[in-house]
Design an enzyme around this catalytic site. Structure first.
Site, PDB file in Angstrom:
ATOM      1  CG  ASP A 227      -1.986   1.012   1.242  1.00  0.00           C
ATOM      2  OD1 ASP A 227      -1.979   1.894   0.370  1.00  0.00           O
ATOM      3  OD2 ASP A 227      -2.871   0.939   2.122  1.00  0.00           O
TER       4      ASP A 227
ATOM      5  CG  ASP B 265      -4.726   5.329  -0.197  1.00  0.00           C
ATOM      6  OD1 ASP B 265      -3.912   4.396  -0.284  1.00  0.00           O
ATOM      7  OD2 ASP B 265      -5.441   5.523   0.807  1.00  0.00           O
TER       8      ASP B 265
ATOM      9  CG  HIS C 172      -8.174   8.440   6.548  1.00  0.00           C
ATOM     10  ND1 HIS C 172      -8.928   7.290   6.671  1.00  0.00           N
ATOM     11  CD2 HIS C 172      -6.934   8.014   6.218  1.00  0.00           C
ATOM     12  CE1 HIS C 172      -8.154   6.226   6.426  1.00  0.00           C
ATOM     13  NE2 HIS C 172      -6.943   6.649   6.162  1.00  0.00           N
TER      14      HIS C 172
ATOM     15  CD  GLU D 137      -7.844   1.197   2.469  1.00  0.00           C
ATOM     16  OE1 GLU D 137      -6.715   0.850   2.825  1.00  0.00           O
ATOM     17  OE2 GLU D 137      -8.343   2.303   2.762  1.00  0.00           O
TER      18      GLU D 137
ATOM     19  CD  GLU E  17      -6.446   2.301  -0.634  1.00  0.00           C
ATOM     20  OE1 GLU E  17      -6.908   3.290  -0.062  1.00  0.00           O
ATOM     21  OE2 GLU E  17      -5.362   1.757  -0.298  1.00  0.00           O
TER      22      GLU E  17
END
Length: 314
Positions: free
Chosen positions: A87, A98, A175, A200, A295
């Site tokens: 990740d 991301d 986030h 994700e 993701e």
């Protein structure tokens, strides 16, 4: 702005392609992470906060689902029977891509990996302008939990890790306030035009619930932290470095080592205790189980849903 995020996405795809043949059993995880991060910095033409790495490279193994990257001195080696979640993120002008995938060499894990990949794609398919977040979670869970995997003669249902979510993404904020659940029954808030989301999903052969464990490596300045008076000079100096080099992007101890910071653990603890910096320890399901992750970052444009990080690999 759209061209900026497409450029960051292309860097992500090229780094993935560059690392593909290097990630093999026997490689030290710290060497893998540093090779990946150096390639990321070179391809994105890293320029401080204007462009660079969005967060530390996660390489969580087996029952560890997320937020693990080696600290200096960690000699963990990738094994043929490991299931590793890779990740990492790129950012240009604070626009973050991301994106993650799962590496497993032993074909016995293929049903787990495929279940999670298909569940992520189901979440992407369900997402869109005016779609309720809970409906995305329901679509993910329906696909994920219809699968099972056989390990050592025992059959395990693939469970969604119910306390891990996708999330909205804002400039310099990984986030950004909205959570995209991967089980049904989440919030009924709607996705909106112009928003970025990380879709994700995590699947597990264990309980499907993670908790914090092991030594912490990931940290991030609290996006909403105002001015906090700090008495310890070392903490003030470390905060100045964090503000200059990372801002509100996530970082790890290796990044501080690379900048020449030494004896910073006490200062870092003070910053965490004061609420200026938040620690993000590894997130683990039950020992002995296996977790997988996929993701992608999507952008909800007025006329279409663009899966920015999609590549030929996944």
């Amino acid at each position: 702005m759209v061209n900026t995020v497409r450029q960051a996405s292309e860097v992500h795809r090229q780094v993935r392609a560059y690392m593909k043949d290097y990630i093999k059993p026997g490689v030290k995880l710290i060497d893998m992470c540093e090779r990946l991060e150096n390639a990321n910095r070179a391809l994105v033409d890293a320029k401080g906060l204007d462009a660079g790495i969005a967060f530390p490279t996660g390489c969580s193994l087996n029952h560890v689902a997320a937020h693990y990257t080696p600290n200096s001195g960690d000699d963990t080696v990738l094994d043929y029977n490991d299931v590793m979640k890779v990740d990492f993120g790129t950012q240009i002008n604070g626009r973050i891509i991301d994106c993650a995938w799962t590496v497993a060499f032993n074909p016995r894990y293929d049903p787990l990996v495929e279940a999670v990949k298909d569940a992520t794609n189901a979440g992407i398919a369900a997402a869109g302008i005016d779609v309720r977040l809970c409906d995305v979670g329901e679509a993910v869970q329906e696909v994920m939990e219809s699968r099972e995997v056989e390990l050592d003669g025992k059959t395990y249902p693939v469970k969604c890790v119910r306390n891990l979510n996708g999330h909205s993404i804002a400039p310099y904020q990984i986030h950004a306030g909205k959570s995209v659940p991967i089980v049904k029954g989440g919030e009924a808030t709607k996705m909106e035009e112009g928003e970025f989301f990380a879709i994700e999903t995590f699947g597990s052969t264990g309980k499907g619930y993670v908790r914090e464990d092991y030594e912490c490596s990931h940290y991030m300045k609290n996006f909403h932290a105002g001015h906090v008076p700090l008495r310890l000079p070392r903490a003030r100096a470390l905060l100045a470095t964090i503000d200059r080099e990372f801002g509100t992007l996530a970082f790890c101890r290796r990044f501080l080592d690379r900048l020449g910071e030494t004896k910073y653990l006490m200062g870092l603890k003070r910053l965490c205790d004061a609420g200026v910096v938040d620690p993000y320890p590894p997130l683990c399901d039950t020992r002995g189980c296996y977790t997988a992750q996929f993701e992608h970052t999507i952008l909800l444009r007025p006329t279409c849903k663009e899966v920015l990080s999609r590549g030929e690999d996944y």
